[in-house]
Enzyme design. Sequence first.
Site, mmCIF file in Angstrom:
data_model
loop_
_atom_site.group_PDB
_atom_site.id
_atom_site.type_symbol
_atom_site.label_atom_id
_atom_site.label_comp_id
_atom_site.label_asym_id
_atom_site.label_seq_id
_atom_site.Cartn_x
_atom_site.Cartn_y
_atom_site.Cartn_z
ATOM 1 N N GLU A 126 0.799 -1.225 0.000
ATOM 2 C CA GLU A 126 0.000 0.000 0.000
ATOM 3 C C GLU A 126 0.834 1.280 0.000
ATOM 4 O O GLU A 126 0.457 2.266 -0.627
ATOM 5 C CB GLU A 126 -0.941 0.013 1.214
ATOM 6 C CG GLU A 126 -2.064 -0.999 1.160
ATOM 7 C CD GLU A 126 -3.095 -0.683 0.098
ATOM 8 O OE1 GLU A 126 -3.436 0.506 -0.062
ATOM 9 O OE2 GLU A 126 -3.537 -1.613 -0.597
ATOM 10 N N SER A 386 -35.342 -26.151 -19.841
ATOM 11 C CA SER A 386 -35.396 -25.746 -21.249
ATOM 12 C C SER A 386 -35.218 -24.253 -21.467
ATOM 13 O O SER A 386 -35.117 -23.815 -22.619
ATOM 14 C CB SER A 386 -36.716 -26.206 -21.865
ATOM 15 O OG SER A 386 -36.737 -27.611 -21.955
#
Length: 697
Positions: A126, A386
């Site tokens: 950082e 489906s």
Amino acid sequence: MPGIDPYNRPTAPQAGSPPPFEALDPFSGEPDGGAQVGLRSRPRWRRRAHVAAWVAAGFLALLMLSAIWLAITAPLSRSLQPNVPPSITLETADGQFITRKGANVGEPVKIADLPTHVPQAFIAIEDRRFYSHWGIDPRGIARAMWSNLRAGGVRQGGSTITQQLAKGAFLTADRTAGRKIREVMIAFWLELWLTKDQILERYLSNVYFGDNVYGLRAAARHYFNRPPEALTVPQAAILAAVLKAPSRLAPTENLAGARARATLVMNAMVEAGFLTAAERKALRPARLNVAPVAESTSGTYFSDWVLREARDRAGSVYGVQTITTTLDSNIQRIVARAARRAPLGKAQVAIVVMRPDGTVLAMIGGKNYGQSAFNRATQARRQPGSTFKLLVYLAAIRSGMTPDDIVDDSPITEGDYRPSNHDGHYRGRITLRQAFAASSNVAAVRLAQKVGIKAVIRAARDLGITSPLPENYSIALGSSGLSLLELTQAYAAIAAGQYPVKAHGLPEKERSWFTGLLDRPSRFSDDTLESMRDLLASATRGGTGHRAALHTATFGKTGTTQDNRDALFVGYAGGLVTAVWVGNDDNSPLPGVSGGGMPARIWRDIMVTAVENGEIRRDPVDAAPVPTVEEATNAIVNATIGADAGNVSVEISPDTIRLRGAGDLRLDIPLPATPTGPTPPPRLPATDAPAEPPAAP
């Protein structure tokens, strides 16, 4: 120059030159003893001192004005006080309250009590020069600017740990220049009043680690079930890695991504001198040991889903924040009412409503949030049945086929995978349109075999399906688990005419023109889009989804899985894309429930009410295509042979051919008075069997 010595010494005036400046006595106004001082004779250091005095005065004035500005807009004393635990309030798009969520905040940590490798992991990735800069890091800012310039967008930040603490202490998460200036000035203030260790303690004790967890102590307990004083190097690296994108890299959601980022953290520790290469080589990836958390029963399914993104957008800002979401309170009420009216019994229901661009307007993930906060719309991975055939037919259309092309709807007798149609009835050679409307299983598998299963998977990925999809033909019948939200995104892509569509519960961030240029959605070709909408319309006009048909253009598809364990209807009309799932949590069968039944009726209930309330537009309904005599004759022959109906009676009138046979064979075919050329074949009506074929196991 005449009258001026190059060494700044007085010289005699030249003839015709103006007299030198004569110094006057400040009291009498008379010449001061005849002393003469040339304009150029003032020492250079005095002139410089004069300029420096004005610069210093201007700087002090600017400093005082800045201090007054900060005192009014951001009281500096707050940066030295304990941070208020973060809280987020979610509102609907029209400003109505949804929920308020607190956070999991741990007790502060002390640097002196932590193993040295814990703070080192955060410093390495950082802010490597944390202990040497005064709150800002010019080298880091320059590096980030260069990296972002090369990447064409924001890829790195140049903020130091002190700046991040300044922003989190009381500044908003906006990206204005004024906020950035205040952030820098507060960082200087913090460096003046706090030691480096105190700054780092405050940062680690309050930063966001994803999963609604704030602070190093809470994160260590949450992800590894241990105190921060007992963290190993790989565990500390994981936690340091999360800070780049807490929601996206939270190890509970994306362990692979967090580990990949942790590898960069440990490599950075080697570069910073915190680890030797040998020590780094001996380390193994950290394993999670997530602490059990009691299930929350306060909130809504939508708020739980959107909260992670809301916290990520809010960043590390503390205190109470209000976030506006995309939820439409009117449509949410319509959805909830439709779910309550459905005769679900013990079954559960999940519903998602979104705009074609992915803007989520309503969501429910179950019948009762208070009894179960598990979101079946986003967290459950159930077979889509489906409804997945949309992707199979998209792959077929992309390969060059059209809805009028012929596919074989007869039993599959070769190969290892031999699915059957739901009712055992087969129609012989029929068009893709007829196969899609009747939801033929064997036709879908034959299409997948023709175009290749990789083409089907590619179509699914293009439309936003991210769940694992095995390379076998059973996925053509929806045998692989997906979330309802993924499925809704896929259908939204057809509605939008472009892909992929990404569901979002917060207003989309404004993007730069360059990012928009690189990240533009792909568009379907006109022919592909027209064909796909033709197929979806056929399913609601006279196919398995006819119960969902509205008095406006309706597009959709039913889905029912093996033994009726899942029943779905997904479709769109008038600018709303809606998906409905019904099933049992234990995956037990739902006798008599199919996608064309209860889910289609719930879907229609929602959409009809939305139309009546003016929530969606009315689009003209295309008339059903009328078959030619040749196509009608072809349908009769195929129906007679495919159904094996024995004796068949045929009645021919000027406008209809009526076919009647043994069993369930019933077929009425309208005929045009004067054929006008090639038109699509007739829609074959659904039989009395369940409205949707189950997918293969």
